[in-house]
Design an enzyme around this catalytic site. Structure first.
Site, PDB file in Angstrom:
ATOM      1  N   GLY A   1      33.667 -23.820   6.813  1.00  9.84           N
ATOM      2  CA  GLY A   1      33.586 -24.483   5.660  1.00  9.84           C
ATOM      3  C   GLY A   1      32.270 -24.781   5.585  1.00  9.84           C
ATOM      4  O   GLY A   1      31.780 -24.420   4.636  1.00  9.84           O
ATOM      5  N   ILE A   2      32.814 -26.225   4.915  1.00  7.90           N
ATOM      6  CA  ILE A   2      31.995 -26.880   3.873  1.00  7.90           C
ATOM      7  C   ILE A   2      30.750 -26.942   4.115  1.00  7.90           C
ATOM      8  O   ILE A   2      29.657 -26.982   3.568  1.00  7.90           O
ATOM      9  CB  ILE A   2      32.685 -27.867   3.066  1.00  7.90           C
ATOM     10  CG1 ILE A   2      33.731 -27.740   2.623  1.00  7.90           C
ATOM     11  CG2 ILE A   2      31.445 -29.127   2.337  1.00  7.90           C
ATOM     12  CD1 ILE A   2      34.609 -29.282   3.140  1.00  7.90           C
TER      13      ILE A   2
ATOM     14  N   TYR B   1      44.140 -39.975   9.530  1.00  9.54           N
ATOM     15  CA  TYR B   1      43.069 -39.385   9.241  1.00  9.54           C
ATOM     16  C   TYR B   1      42.367 -40.038   8.222  1.00  9.54           C
ATOM     17  O   TYR B   1      41.500 -40.175   7.748  1.00  9.54           O
ATOM     18  CB  TYR B   1      43.838 -37.965   9.138  1.00  9.54           C
ATOM     19  CG  TYR B   1      42.451 -37.306   7.954  1.00  9.54           C
ATOM     20  CD1 TYR B   1      41.489 -36.954   8.347  1.00  9.54           C
ATOM     21  CD2 TYR B   1      42.519 -36.905   6.597  1.00  9.54           C
ATOM     22  CE1 TYR B   1      40.212 -36.161   7.390  1.00  9.54           C
ATOM     23  CE2 TYR B   1      41.687 -36.273   5.831  1.00  9.54           C
ATOM     24  CZ  TYR B   1      40.180 -35.606   6.623  1.00  9.54           C
ATOM     25  OH  TYR B   1      39.351 -35.080   5.956  1.00  9.54           O
TER      26      TYR B   1
ATOM     27  N   GLU C   1      39.396 -24.302   0.875  1.00 12.84           N
ATOM     28  CA  GLU C   1      40.107 -23.047   1.819  1.00 12.84           C
ATOM     29  C   GLU C   1      39.234 -22.991   3.536  1.00 12.84           C
ATOM     30  O   GLU C   1      38.207 -22.415   3.596  1.00 12.84           O
ATOM     31  CB  GLU C   1      40.396 -21.982   1.085  1.00 12.84           C
ATOM     32  CG  GLU C   1      41.049 -21.034   1.673  1.00 12.84           C
ATOM     33  CD  GLU C   1      41.281 -20.058   0.974  1.00 12.84           C
ATOM     34  OE1 GLU C   1      41.371 -19.710  -0.099  1.00 12.84           O
ATOM     35  OE2 GLU C   1      41.389 -18.765   1.385  1.00 12.84           O
TER      36      GLU C   1
ATOM     37  N   ARG D   1      29.548 -28.026  17.195  1.00 11.29           N
ATOM     38  CA  ARG D   1      29.407 -27.266  18.956  1.00 11.29           C
ATOM     39  C   ARG D   1      29.168 -25.711  18.677  1.00 11.29           C
ATOM     40  O   ARG D   1      28.558 -25.439  19.650  1.00 11.29           O
ATOM     41  CB  ARG D   1      30.727 -28.042  19.251  1.00 11.29           C
ATOM     42  CG  ARG D   1      30.768 -29.119  19.691  1.00 11.29           C
ATOM     43  CD  ARG D   1      32.620 -29.642  20.000  1.00 11.29           C
ATOM     44  NE  ARG D   1      33.175 -29.869  18.824  1.00 11.29           N
ATOM     45  CZ  ARG D   1      34.512 -29.295  18.040  1.00 11.29           C
ATOM     46  NH1 ARG D   1      34.769 -30.376  19.406  1.00 11.29           N
ATOM     47  NH2 ARG D   1      35.241 -28.331  17.220  1.00 11.29           N
TER      48      ARG D   1
HETATM   49  N1  LIG Z   1      38.961 -28.832   3.806  1.00  9.58           N
HETATM   50  C1  LIG Z   1      39.531 -29.915   3.110  1.00  9.58           C
HETATM   51  O1  LIG Z   1      41.139 -30.055   2.592  1.00  9.58           O
HETATM   52  C2  LIG Z   1      38.924 -30.599   3.315  1.00  9.58           C
HETATM   53  C3  LIG Z   1      39.579 -31.405   1.942  1.00  9.58           C
HETATM   54  C4  LIG Z   1      38.722 -33.089   2.387  1.00  9.58           C
HETATM   55  C5  LIG Z   1      38.062 -33.555   2.737  1.00  9.58           C
HETATM   56  N2  LIG Z   1      37.262 -32.026   3.889  1.00  9.58           N
HETATM   57  C6  LIG Z   1      35.975 -32.476   4.653  1.00  9.58           C
HETATM   58  O2  LIG Z   1      35.386 -31.936   4.467  1.00  9.58           O
HETATM   59  C7  LIG Z   1      34.180 -31.869   5.665  1.00  9.58           C
HETATM   60  C8  LIG Z   1      34.615 -30.279   6.091  1.00  9.58           C
HETATM   61  O3  LIG Z   1      35.576 -30.209   7.037  1.00  9.58           O
HETATM   62  P1  LIG Z   1      35.754 -28.609   6.412  1.00  9.58           P
HETATM   63  O4  LIG Z   1      37.096 -28.073   5.245  1.00  9.58           O
HETATM   64  O5  LIG Z   1      34.534 -27.483   5.611  1.00  9.58           O
HETATM   65  O6  LIG Z   1      36.618 -28.153   7.905  1.00  9.58           O
HETATM   66  P2  LIG Z   1      36.156 -26.414   8.901  1.00  9.58           P
HETATM   67  O7  LIG Z   1      35.489 -25.338   8.305  1.00  9.58           O
HETATM   68  O8  LIG Z   1      37.274 -26.842  10.543  1.00  9.58           O
HETATM   69  O9  LIG Z   1      34.555 -27.011   9.554  1.00  9.58           O
HETATM   70  C9  LIG Z   1      34.810 -28.546  10.339  1.00  9.58           C
HETATM   71  C10 LIG Z   1      33.344 -28.598  10.695  1.00  9.58           C
HETATM   72  O10 LIG Z   1      33.059 -29.874  11.831  1.00  9.58           O
HETATM   73  C11 LIG Z   1      32.570 -29.650  12.547  1.00  9.58           C
HETATM   74  N3  LIG Z   1      33.045 -31.414  14.551  1.00  9.58           N
HETATM   75  C12 LIG Z   1      34.451 -31.163  14.542  1.00  9.58           C
HETATM   76  N4  LIG Z   1      34.213 -30.749  15.341  1.00  9.58           N
HETATM   77  C13 LIG Z   1      33.304 -31.563  15.605  1.00  9.58           C
HETATM   78  C14 LIG Z   1      32.563 -32.077  16.871  1.00  9.58           C
HETATM   79  N5  LIG Z   1      33.283 -33.167  17.968  1.00  9.58           N
HETATM   80  N6  LIG Z   1      31.069 -32.419  16.822  1.00  9.58           N
HETATM   81  C15 LIG Z   1      30.246 -31.835  16.174  1.00  9.58           C
HETATM   82  N7  LIG Z   1      30.895 -30.509  15.013  1.00  9.58           N
HETATM   83  C16 LIG Z   1      31.795 -30.698  14.950  1.00  9.58           C
HETATM   84  C17 LIG Z   1      32.822 -28.038  13.556  1.00  9.58           C
HETATM   85  O11 LIG Z   1      31.874 -27.255  14.355  1.00  9.58           O
HETATM   86  P3  LIG Z   1      32.391 -27.225  15.779  1.00  9.58           P
HETATM   87  O12 LIG Z   1      34.037 -26.389  16.148  1.00  9.58           O
HETATM   88  O13 LIG Z   1      32.123 -25.884  15.352  1.00  9.58           O
HETATM   89  O14 LIG Z   1      31.534 -28.216  16.277  1.00  9.58           O
HETATM   90  C18 LIG Z   1      32.800 -27.624  11.923  1.00  9.58           C
HETATM   91  O15 LIG Z   1      31.262 -26.851  11.457  1.00  9.58           O
HETATM   92  C19 LIG Z   1      35.072 -32.903   7.300  1.00  9.58           C
HETATM   93  O16 LIG Z   1      34.713 -33.527   6.721  1.00  9.58           O
HETATM   94  C20 LIG Z   1      37.182 -33.288   6.458  1.00  9.58           C
HETATM   95  O17 LIG Z   1      37.339 -34.118   6.452  1.00  9.58           O
HETATM   96  C21 LIG Z   1      38.014 -31.184   3.486  1.00  9.58           C
END
Ligand SMILES: NC(=O)c1ccc[n+]([C@@H]2O[C@H](COP(=O)([O-])OP(=O)(O)OC[C@H]3O[C@@H](n4cnc5c(N)ncnc54)[C@H](OP(=O)(O)O)[C@@H]3O)[C@@H](O)[C@H]2O)c1
Length: 252
Positions: free
Chosen positions: A20-21, A159, A195, A41
């Site tokens: 993702g981001i 959350y 997304e 991870r």
């Molecule tokens: N997507 C949205 O709609 C949205 C909107 C607003 C804010 N955000 C924020 O954007 C950020 C990135 O999320 P994303 O949307 O890119 O989602 P994502 O694709 O699910 O990515 C989440 C990342 O966090 C890592 N992570 C989760 N638990 C972890 C742990 N215990 N140890 C190490 N790494 C961990 C995952 O890596 P591993 O699983 O490989 O460990 C993954 O690289 C988050 O802070 C989220 O709250 C997302």
């Protein structure tokens, strides 16, 4: 126009870089000429991102870390210090959500959100700033927060609480850096729907995620990476505090 010339060759740590981001940001900062360290991870997924562009790992490093484990976080910083002398830029991107309402949710889901979204972000920030102070006191910390740190959609109270906490931690750190007369900058970015796997993970349903993404043209991870590059590229006297980013057609 964005210009990251002054960050070229500097070391940026991106947590949550396996997807993702974080993955988009890692690749973008690599393309801009920074030395990038990705942590999550699923280390193998990070390694695969830059394998073709940098097969010998001259400009990147992929680290496996579980951010729920304080010792793992400390080890990650020690590894980067030993190999790169520390970091100059920290992108606190790792995070997750569970659909875990207060009246019916599971306390283990609440704990995981608090551990990763809040506690790990605090520890990474403290460790990252130690490095930045050693390396000229000119670094930049960027927290990936959320629009859910500005309003509470439906039953997402826990959350949202973690992302409201990130807002407090952004301003609290700004206060502490000012009191210390530091030149290190602190910024946050607060995206609405993007997304990524976050959405299917939150709802425990790929089908639900696809239904949400089909409602309107949602933000892509690269849109957030662009905004992060913008914040980094601002001249040293400009500190973007928090960027709220929604898809044009998103209502909530
Ligand atoms: N997507 C949205 O709609 C949205 C909107 C607003 C804010 N955000 C924020 O954007 C950020 C990135 O999320 P994303 O949307 O890119 O989602 P994502 O694709 O699910 O990515 C989440 C990342 O966090 C890592 N992570 C989760 N638990 C972890 C742990 N215990 N140890 C190490 N790494 C961990 C995952 O890596 P591993 O699983 O490989 O460990 C993954 O690289 C988050 O802070 C989220 O709250 C997302």
């Amino acid at each position: 126009m964005t210009d990251l010339t002054r960050w070229q060759g500097k070391v940026a740590l991106v947590t949550g870089a396996s997807s993702g981001i974080g993955a988009a940001t890692l690749q973008r900062l690599f393309d801009e000429g920074l030395f990038v360290v990705g942590a999550a991870r699923r280390q193998e997924r990070i390694a695969a991102l830059l394998k073709d562009k940098d097969p010998e790992g001259k400009q990147h490093m992929a680290l496996g870390v579980d951010l729920r484990d304080v010792n793992d976080i400390q080890k990650m910083f020690e590894t980067v210090r030993q190999q790169m002398g520390g970091i100059d830029v920290l992108i606190n991107c790792a995070g997750l959500g569970h659909d875990a309402p207060l009246l019916s949710g599971d306390a283990e889901h609440w704990r995981e959100m608090l551990d990763v979204n809040v506690l790990a972000l605090c520890i990474c920030t403290q460790e990252g700033i130690k490095d930045m102070r050693e390396r000229g006191d000119k670094g930049h910390v960027i927290h990936v927060s959320s629009m859910s740190g500005h309003r509470v959609p439906g039953s997402s109270g826990v959350y949202s609480a973690t992302k409201f906490a990130v807002r407090s931690l952004t301003e609290g750190l700004r206060n502490e850096l000012r009191a210390a007369n530091s030149h290190i900058r602190i910024s946050a970015i607060s995206p609405a729907y993007v997304e990524t796997d976050f959405v299917s993970h939150y709802h425990r349903s790929e089908e639900k995620a696809q239904e949400i993404f089909a409602r309107f043209e949602v933000l892509q991870p690269e849109d957030i990476a662009d905004a992060i590059v913008y914040m980094l590229s601002c001249p040293p006297h400009v500190q973007v505090h928090d960027l709220l980013v929604r898809a044009t057609e998103q209502t909530s």
